[in-house]
Design a protein around this motif. Sequence first.
Motif, PDB file in Angstrom:
ATOM      1  N   ALA A 373       0.836  -1.208   0.000  1.00 29.01           N
ATOM      2  CA  ALA A 373       0.000   0.000   0.000  1.00 29.01           C
ATOM      3  C   ALA A 373       0.869   1.255   0.000  1.00 29.01           C
ATOM      4  O   ALA A 373       1.827   1.358   0.766  1.00 29.01           O
ATOM      5  N   SER A 374       0.533   2.203  -0.855  1.00 28.97           N
ATOM      6  CA  SER A 374       1.323   3.436  -0.943  1.00 28.97           C
ATOM      7  C   SER A 374       0.947   4.433   0.138  1.00 28.97           C
ATOM      8  O   SER A 374       1.684   5.373   0.410  1.00 28.97           O
ATOM      9  N   ASN A 375      -0.199   4.224   0.786  1.00 31.31           N
ATOM     10  CA  ASN A 375      -0.681   5.147   1.799  1.00 31.31           C
ATOM     11  C   ASN A 375      -1.248   4.325   2.960  1.00 31.31           C
ATOM     12  O   ASN A 375      -2.125   3.481   2.758  1.00 31.31           O
ATOM     13  N   VAL A 376      -0.745   4.543   4.165  1.00 27.82           N
ATOM     14  CA  VAL A 376      -1.168   3.759   5.330  1.00 27.82           C
ATOM     15  C   VAL A 376      -1.552   4.707   6.458  1.00 27.82           C
ATOM     16  O   VAL A 376      -0.825   5.662   6.759  1.00 27.82           O
ATOM     17  N   SER A 377      -2.706   4.457   7.081  1.00 22.64           N
ATOM     18  CA  SER A 377      -3.143   5.250   8.234  1.00 22.64           C
ATOM     19  C   SER A 377      -3.343   4.335   9.427  1.00 22.64           C
ATOM     20  O   SER A 377      -3.983   3.282   9.311  1.00 22.64           O
ATOM     21  N   PHE A 378      -2.810   4.715  10.579  1.00 23.09           N
ATOM     22  CA  PHE A 378      -3.034   3.987  11.833  1.00 23.09           C
ATOM     23  C   PHE A 378      -4.162   4.680  12.577  1.00 23.09           C
ATOM     24  O   PHE A 378      -4.085   5.878  12.863  1.00 23.09           O
ATOM     25  N   LEU A 379      -5.215   3.926  12.876  1.00 25.11           N
ATOM     26  CA  LEU A 379      -6.380   4.452  13.580  1.00 25.11           C
ATOM     27  C   LEU A 379      -6.303   3.997  15.037  1.00 25.11           C
ATOM     28  O   LEU A 379      -6.390   2.804  15.333  1.00 25.11           O
ATOM     29  N   VAL A 380      -6.128   4.966  15.961  1.00 24.36           N
ATOM     30  CA  VAL A 380      -5.864   4.658  17.375  1.00 24.36           C
ATOM     31  C   VAL A 380      -7.083   5.045  18.211  1.00 24.36           C
ATOM     32  O   VAL A 380      -7.459   6.222  18.259  1.00 24.36           O
ATOM     33  N   PRO A 381      -7.730   4.097  18.883  1.00 21.93           N
ATOM     34  CA  PRO A 381      -8.945   4.382  19.650  1.00 21.93           C
ATOM     35  C   PRO A 381      -8.627   4.931  21.047  1.00 21.93           C
ATOM     36  O   PRO A 381      -7.477   4.950  21.485  1.00 21.93           O
ATOM     37  N   GLY A 382      -9.677   5.314  21.739  1.00 23.28           N
ATOM     38  CA  GLY A 382      -9.518   5.906  23.058  1.00 23.28           C
ATOM     39  C   GLY A 382     -10.029   5.045  24.194  1.00 23.28           C
ATOM     40  O   GLY A 382     -10.005   3.810  24.127  1.00 23.28           O
ATOM     41  N   MET A 383     -10.515   5.689  25.232  1.00 21.76           N
ATOM     42  CA  MET A 383     -10.920   5.072  26.495  1.00 21.76           C
ATOM     43  C   MET A 383     -11.892   3.903  26.303  1.00 21.76           C
ATOM     44  O   MET A 383     -12.775   3.934  25.446  1.00 21.76           O
ATOM     45  N   ASN A 384     -11.671   2.869  27.111  1.00 19.39           N
ATOM     46  CA  ASN A 384     -12.571   1.703  27.161  1.00 19.39           C
ATOM     47  C   ASN A 384     -12.634   0.918  25.858  1.00 19.39           C
ATOM     48  O   ASN A 384     -13.590   0.166  25.640  1.00 19.39           O
ATOM     49  N   THR A 385     -11.658   1.065  24.999  1.00 19.48           N
ATOM     50  CA  THR A 385     -11.648   0.311  23.736  1.00 19.48           C
ATOM     51  C   THR A 385     -10.623  -0.795  23.830  1.00 19.48           C
ATOM     52  O   THR A 385      -9.487  -0.562  24.245  1.00 19.48           O
ATOM     53  N   SER A 386     -11.009  -1.995  23.469  1.00 20.75           N
ATOM     54  CA  SER A 386     -10.079  -3.121  23.464  1.00 20.75           C
ATOM     55  C   SER A 386     -10.486  -4.051  22.338  1.00 20.75           C
ATOM     56  O   SER A 386     -11.362  -3.739  21.530  1.00 20.75           O
ATOM     57  N   THR A 387      -9.861  -5.208  22.290  1.00 21.56           N
ATOM     58  CA  THR A 387     -10.199  -6.168  21.252  1.00 21.56           C
ATOM     59  C   THR A 387     -11.650  -6.647  21.364  1.00 21.56           C
ATOM     60  O   THR A 387     -12.184  -7.206  20.403  1.00 21.56           O
ATOM     61  N   LYS A 388     -12.277  -6.427  22.498  1.00 18.84           N
ATOM     62  CA  LYS A 388     -13.693  -6.778  22.618  1.00 18.84           C
ATOM     63  C   LYS A 388     -14.537  -5.912  21.688  1.00 18.84           C
ATOM     64  O   LYS A 388     -15.561  -6.345  21.153  1.00 18.84           O
ATOM     65  N   GLN A 389     -14.084  -4.652  21.493  1.00 17.68           N
ATOM     66  CA  GLN A 389     -14.782  -3.739  20.581  1.00 17.68           C
ATOM     67  C   GLN A 389     -14.099  -3.697  19.218  1.00 17.68           C
ATOM     68  O   GLN A 389     -14.194  -2.709  18.487  1.00 17.68           O
ATOM     69  N   ALA A 390     -13.386  -4.764  18.871  1.00 21.72           N
ATOM     70  CA  ALA A 390     -12.619  -4.790  17.627  1.00 21.72           C
ATOM     71  C   ALA A 390     -13.500  -4.555  16.410  1.00 21.72           C
ATOM     72  O   ALA A 390     -13.103  -3.863  15.467  1.00 21.72           O
ATOM     73  N   ALA A 391     -14.694  -5.096  16.419  1.00 27.10           N
ATOM     74  CA  ALA A 391     -15.574  -4.967  15.250  1.00 27.10           C
ATOM     75  C   ALA A 391     -15.894  -3.508  14.963  1.00 27.10           C
ATOM     76  O   ALA A 391     -15.874  -3.068  13.808  1.00 27.10           O
ATOM     77  N   SER A 392     -16.161  -2.730  16.024  1.00 25.64           N
ATOM     78  CA  SER A 392     -16.486  -1.323  15.839  1.00 25.64           C
ATOM     79  C   SER A 392     -15.291  -0.559  15.271  1.00 25.64           C
ATOM     80  O   SER A 392     -15.443   0.262  14.359  1.00 25.64           O
ATOM     81  N   LEU A 393     -14.086  -0.839  15.790  1.00 25.69           N
ATOM     82  CA  LEU A 393     -12.900  -0.129  15.315  1.00 25.69           C
ATOM     83  C   LEU A 393     -12.590  -0.494  13.864  1.00 25.69           C
ATOM     84  O   LEU A 393     -12.225   0.371  13.062  1.00 25.69           O
ATOM     85  N   VAL A 394     -12.732  -1.760  13.520  1.00 26.70           N
ATOM     86  CA  VAL A 394     -12.503  -2.176  12.136  1.00 26.70           C
ATOM     87  C   VAL A 394     -13.527  -1.528  11.207  1.00 26.70           C
ATOM     88  O   VAL A 394     -13.197  -1.124  10.082  1.00 26.70           O
ATOM     89  N   ASP A 395     -14.779  -1.405  11.663  1.00 24.44           N
ATOM     90  CA  ASP A 395     -15.792  -0.702  10.858  1.00 24.44           C
ATOM     91  C   ASP A 395     -15.371   0.742  10.589  1.00 24.44           C
ATOM     92  O   ASP A 395     -15.530   1.258   9.468  1.00 24.44           O
ATOM     93  N   ASN A 396     -14.836   1.404  11.622  1.00 24.42           N
ATOM     94  CA  ASN A 396     -14.388   2.777  11.444  1.00 24.42           C
ATOM     95  C   ASN A 396     -13.187   2.849  10.506  1.00 24.42           C
ATOM     96  O   ASN A 396     -13.061   3.793   9.712  1.00 24.42           O
ATOM     97  N   ALA A 397     -12.305   1.863  10.596  1.00 25.54           N
ATOM     98  CA  ALA A 397     -11.162   1.807   9.680  1.00 25.54           C
ATOM     99  C   ALA A 397     -11.638   1.634   8.241  1.00 25.54           C
ATOM    100  O   ALA A 397     -11.101   2.253   7.310  1.00 25.54           O
ATOM    101  N   GLN A 398     -12.657   0.802   8.067  1.00 22.55           N
ATOM    102  CA  GLN A 398     -13.226   0.624   6.735  1.00 22.55           C
ATOM    103  C   GLN A 398     -13.839   1.925   6.223  1.00 22.55           C
ATOM    104  O   GLN A 398     -13.683   2.276   5.043  1.00 22.55           O
TER     105      GLN A 398
END
Length: 616
Positions: A373-398
């Motif tokens: 990939a020529s362009n990469v962005s790291f999306l870093v979540p905040g408070m109370n976010t962990s792998t339990k909320q992985a689906a929500s973070l991946v949705d936001n990354a999408q």
Amino acid sequence: MTRYIHIELHELRMLPDGEPIQARAREILDGAAVFADAIESLQNKWQGLGGLYAAPEQDLVLRAFDAPAAHTREYTESSALLRAALDRFGSELIAIETQRRMLETEIEAAYQRLDDELREMKKDNASQRTMEAVRAAATEPLQAKADLLAVHFEQASEDCLAALAGISRSTPDVVSSYSSSRMDLSSALRREMDAVFRKAAARDATPADIRALYAQLTLLGPELLSELGRRPEARLFVAGLSPHEEANFWAKLNGPQQAALAAALPGLVGNLEGAPYKVRDTANRRVLAAVQQRLGRTPAGTAAGGRKARGAAWRPEDLRPMERSRHLERTEAVNALTKALGGAGEKRQLISFDPGTNVPLAAISVGEDLDSASNVSFLVPGMNTSTKQAASLVDNAQSLGREQRRIGVHGGSTAVVAYMGYEPPTELTVGGAASAEKGAPALAAALDGLYLGRTAGGAPPPEVNVVAHSYGTTMAALALDQTQYRVTAAVLLASAGVQSDSADTLNVDLATDGAVDVYVTLASADRVAEMGTAASEIVAIVTLNPAAARLDPLTEAWGGRVFSSDRVTVDGKSFAAVGGHGLGGYLGQDSFSLHFTALVTGGRAEEALAMVAAQK
């Protein structure tokens, strides 16, 4: 990751260490001396047999050791020459490494001077050509020094090889044979492998123990690596070094070693900076499957109750029942996401996975292959976010990736990393800095590791951005103070406050106007973000530590570029307002916040700023 002064030092960082070469050279000479002493002792003892014989046999007996003694002298002399050649080569490597470190310090100082100079020139409306000439004048002498270091190494290498080629090889006249058990050269290596791994996998493992393991692994062939991998604790072993050390380690392995190591120690390889992300993805999926299998079959109530030190081999059996249930739930969430299919151009890669922490840590890349990939962005979540909320973070990354592809990014291909590689705070701990300080080194390593891995073969680095939300901005700002390489842009959404004194301290590229490409926003309807800064002020008062109070990056004095997350209209197009604090709102499909973030992280910051200027 472009910068106004860019001196390519990657190859120089990949050079071998001089001190181990010198140490091994001394060992060779010491071994030759021991061998010579043994031959001399045998010769002296053999002389005593001469009294048992009469001439002419006596003379033959007394002279029987003449040839071995002569060969031993030649061997000792050759070993001394070998030691001298390697010792000189090691000294040259040490000198080159010292000069490289001094050069990196000089480059950073030159960058800071150039940064100030370009800002002043921009204020004076200097032309781009004039600014480019100033940049070139600052860069050229530094590049010349780097080139001289490369020539220095090439000459040292040639001198060493020439010296080694001139050493004569002593050939004995007698051919001896030994049983295979006496000539089993792998036995000592196997014993050393076992000892080194036990220390590295122990609860009290030190950084020195981990480095010793990495050094040992470079000596093992595929067979011994596979043997090591048959240990249950080896597959879940996750312990790392600095990004440069890890990249150098991977580069030292040949193809069969790399393949064997990925199969034997997938936890290590899955989190190894510098290794291809395709290899890391495969390795991490193996670890994920192994963890789920062991968590699922571990009987309730069998946990030892202790927690291992970070870096030691992790055992699911050591978890308490509630911890085991939590781990299983979160690893299942990660597993579901890695198996799920995205839309067109949305490949998913599990680029890091560490099960051996209070909560499993992971990072999932969505979009193009992270190796290309020529362009990469790291999306870093905040408070109370962990792998339990992985689906929500991946949705936001999408969501971010799809908007980037819709508008078209610089370079053409994009990937967004849903980064769950740290343990965010809860409402009770959000005012403190512990989570940020603990998590920042890992994010900094991931950002530098991307640069090192992608440039290992001489390819240009991708453009890399950081998009952080809430307390994620607190942690990400610390990480951007610690990276070796600059990122292209940083976007801070609904910040909970940062410890950095100003945007200028972040390791982020400069825009064409001379200001750092750091962007900040907070929606009018967001009443939660400011609580993070307020909580840090309370911590500062309670602990009598004024430095604990975080700064609000929205203030003009901090120096970030502020953009709106409210309802705005630009060129007749209306964008929806962000309705609360959630990351999903800031990256909502119809929000100006999403569109602006996609432009900035897609290499189109000037267009984004023009839209801000044109808002109604």
